[in-house]
Design an enzyme around this catalytic site. Sequence first.
Site, mmCIF file in Angstrom:
data_model
loop_
_atom_site.group_PDB
_atom_site.id
_atom_site.type_symbol
_atom_site.label_atom_id
_atom_site.label_comp_id
_atom_site.label_asym_id
_atom_site.label_seq_id
_atom_site.Cartn_x
_atom_site.Cartn_y
_atom_site.Cartn_z
ATOM 1 N N ASP A 28 0.855 -1.193 0.000
ATOM 2 C CA ASP A 28 0.000 0.000 0.000
ATOM 3 C C ASP A 28 0.886 1.236 0.000
ATOM 4 O O ASP A 28 1.595 1.505 0.973
ATOM 5 C CB ASP A 28 -0.891 0.005 1.249
ATOM 6 C CG ASP A 28 -1.823 1.202 1.259
ATOM 7 O OD1 ASP A 28 -2.941 1.079 0.728
ATOM 8 O OD2 ASP A 28 -1.436 2.267 1.769
ATOM 9 N N TYR A 41 3.392 9.653 -0.822
ATOM 10 C CA TYR A 41 4.414 9.058 0.049
ATOM 11 C C TYR A 41 5.816 9.229 -0.559
ATOM 12 O O TYR A 41 6.811 8.945 0.109
ATOM 13 C CB TYR A 41 4.157 7.563 0.290
ATOM 14 C CG TYR A 41 2.878 7.210 1.024
ATOM 15 C CD1 TYR A 41 2.044 8.183 1.566
ATOM 16 C CD2 TYR A 41 2.496 5.886 1.175
ATOM 17 C CE1 TYR A 41 0.870 7.842 2.219
ATOM 18 C CE2 TYR A 41 1.325 5.535 1.841
ATOM 19 C CZ TYR A 41 0.513 6.522 2.344
ATOM 20 O OH TYR A 41 -0.659 6.175 2.998
ATOM 21 N N LYS A 62 -2.456 5.790 -4.530
ATOM 22 C CA LYS A 62 -3.539 6.754 -4.312
ATOM 23 C C LYS A 62 -3.211 8.075 -4.993
ATOM 24 O O LYS A 62 -2.029 8.441 -5.079
ATOM 25 C CB LYS A 62 -3.712 7.029 -2.802
ATOM 26 C CG LYS A 62 -3.619 5.784 -1.935
ATOM 27 C CD LYS A 62 -3.790 6.056 -0.451
ATOM 28 C CE LYS A 62 -3.530 4.806 0.364
ATOM 29 N NZ LYS A 62 -2.153 4.639 0.830
ATOM 30 N N HIS A 115 -7.225 9.779 -2.188
ATOM 31 C CA HIS A 115 -6.555 9.760 -0.882
ATOM 32 C C HIS A 115 -7.341 10.494 0.208
ATOM 33 O O HIS A 115 -7.248 10.148 1.389
ATOM 34 C CB HIS A 115 -5.154 10.365 -1.015
ATOM 35 C CG HIS A 115 -4.183 9.901 0.024
ATOM 36 N ND1 HIS A 115 -2.848 9.740 -0.219
ATOM 37 C CD2 HIS A 115 -4.361 9.549 1.323
ATOM 38 C CE1 HIS A 115 -2.246 9.315 0.895
ATOM 39 N NE2 HIS A 115 -3.143 9.208 1.845
HETATM 40 P P1 NAP Z 1 0.849 1.419 11.730
HETATM 41 O O1 NAP Z 1 1.066 0.343 10.729
HETATM 42 O O2 NAP Z 1 -0.342 1.401 12.596
HETATM 43 O O3 NAP Z 1 2.094 1.540 12.699
HETATM 44 C C1 NAP Z 1 3.408 1.622 12.238
HETATM 45 C C2 NAP Z 1 4.307 1.864 13.465
HETATM 46 O O4 NAP Z 1 4.294 0.713 14.310
HETATM 47 C C3 NAP Z 1 5.733 2.125 13.092
HETATM 48 O O5 NAP Z 1 6.247 3.063 14.016
HETATM 49 C C4 NAP Z 1 6.417 0.743 13.288
HETATM 50 O O6 NAP Z 1 7.746 0.949 13.644
HETATM 51 C C5 NAP Z 1 5.613 0.185 14.450
HETATM 52 N N1 NAP Z 1 5.467 -1.278 14.404
HETATM 53 C C6 NAP Z 1 5.061 -2.039 13.345
HETATM 54 N N2 NAP Z 1 4.971 -3.332 13.689
HETATM 55 C C7 NAP Z 1 5.330 -3.405 14.990
HETATM 56 C C8 NAP Z 1 5.444 -4.474 15.912
HETATM 57 N N3 NAP Z 1 5.146 -5.725 15.555
HETATM 58 N N4 NAP Z 1 5.853 -4.197 17.186
HETATM 59 C C9 NAP Z 1 6.155 -2.937 17.553
HETATM 60 N N5 NAP Z 1 6.074 -1.873 16.718
HETATM 61 C C10 NAP Z 1 5.663 -2.108 15.450
HETATM 62 O O7 NAP Z 1 0.854 2.861 11.009
HETATM 63 P P2 NAP Z 1 0.794 3.402 9.520
HETATM 64 O O8 NAP Z 1 2.073 3.122 8.821
HETATM 65 O O9 NAP Z 1 0.385 4.820 9.604
HETATM 66 O O10 NAP Z 1 -0.389 2.584 8.838
HETATM 67 C C11 NAP Z 1 -0.211 1.474 7.993
HETATM 68 C C12 NAP Z 1 -0.349 1.880 6.530
HETATM 69 O O11 NAP Z 1 -1.619 2.477 6.289
HETATM 70 C C13 NAP Z 1 0.635 2.978 6.082
HETATM 71 O O12 NAP Z 1 1.964 2.521 5.974
HETATM 72 C C14 NAP Z 1 -0.017 3.407 4.805
HETATM 73 O O13 NAP Z 1 0.248 2.466 3.776
HETATM 74 C C15 NAP Z 1 -1.486 3.406 5.197
HETATM 75 N N6 NAP Z 1 -1.984 4.738 5.635
HETATM 76 C C16 NAP Z 1 -2.979 5.348 4.907
HETATM 77 C C17 NAP Z 1 -3.485 6.588 5.290
HETATM 78 C C18 NAP Z 1 -4.567 7.234 4.477
HETATM 79 O O14 NAP Z 1 -4.913 8.400 4.732
HETATM 80 N N7 NAP Z 1 -5.126 6.553 3.500
HETATM 81 C C19 NAP Z 1 -2.978 7.225 6.440
HETATM 82 C C20 NAP Z 1 -1.968 6.594 7.160
HETATM 83 C C21 NAP Z 1 -1.493 5.353 6.774
HETATM 84 P P3 NAP Z 1 9.007 0.294 12.847
HETATM 85 O O15 NAP Z 1 8.871 0.670 11.397
HETATM 86 O O16 NAP Z 1 10.175 0.912 13.521
HETATM 87 O O17 NAP Z 1 8.888 -1.183 13.075
#
Ligand code: NAP
Length: 277
Positions: free
Chosen positions: A43, A48, A73, A106
């Site tokens: 994704d 990004y 997106k 987005h």
């Molecule tokens: P997330 O996946 O909820 O959290 C990522 C965070 O958690 C990072 O700091 C990562 O650190 C840590 N982490 C991951 N796995 C872990 C584990 N097993 N144990 C401990 N810490 C862990 O946040 P997100 O990246 O915001 O959301 C996921 C995806 O959703 C994004 O990458 C993006 O593709 C999408 N997104 C979309 C929107 C939108 O508006 N459409 C907004 C935000 C995000 P490390 O990398 O240091 O492991």
Amino acid sequence: MEYKTLSNGVEIPQLGFGVFLIPPEETKDVVKKAIELGYRHFDTAQSYFNEAEIGQAIAESDVPREELFITTKVWISSYGYEETKKAFQESLDKLQTDYIDLYLLHQCMGDVYSTWRALEDLYREGKIKAIGVCNFSPGRFTDLCLNAEIKPMVNQIEVNPFYQQEGTEDFHEELDAVVEAWGPLAEGKDGIFTNPILSEIGEKYGKSVAQVILRWLIQRGIVVFPKSTKESRMIENSDVFDFELSDEDMEKIKELETGVPIVEVDNPEFIKMCKTL
Ligand code: NAP
């Protein structure tokens, strides 16, 4: 791997890999590692600024393109019919592919309808396998469904234990759409990984807090793509298909709802800020 079937029959792997905030200089190696570890669903987004590096990782991997599921997106600065078509072509070029599996608006801002018409046409031309949106409230999503020629197949919204959007999966199912959770791990905020309720549930199943959360979302029928740059966490986050949370534990997680999202997508200040990006 488990799959969700979108309204047009396209199968989406229920677990993928998010790349938000992975710096471009790290993205190629991280994505290559994720592919090596078995991830097949990625994704990303125009905004990004790491699509090109994902394209390089895919090009250098041995996995055929058709075995991958790629979402990207269009950002609001490219909204409008012609602008969206241009942004789409730029994303294709960067990703080194001739089609996108899932293409999303987005944000629910600006000229949503002209942008949607572009997605419908690109979909009809076969350049996109499925189309959808992000961050649409139930009302705006309904409005789009009522006014689109091709209804959105996905709504990607924030869902995590602190902001659960209870019932959202049923609401979207009635409109033939699947929910994707962004920020499934609450972006690591508010002590989520040491939360006592989630830790206690994890201990029962011999699983980590992250695995409990991802399993909880998968059991709700929601698509997830946690982001991590660390190999051990990439392995951990994908190891969620060999256990099932009981109804009681699913219920217990409901206690964690705070009603407070990470991003208030309908907040005027957020909307003004997005316009500047
Ligand atoms: P997330 O996946 O909820 O959290 C990522 C965070 O958690 C990072 O700091 C990562 O650190 C840590 N982490 C991951 N796995 C872990 C584990 N097993 N144990 C401990 N810490 C862990 O946040 P997100 O990246 O915001 O959301 C996921 C995806 O959703 C994004 O990458 C993006 O593709 C999408 N997104 C979309 C929107 C939108 O508006 N459409 C907004 C935000 C995000 P490390 O990398 O240091 O492991």
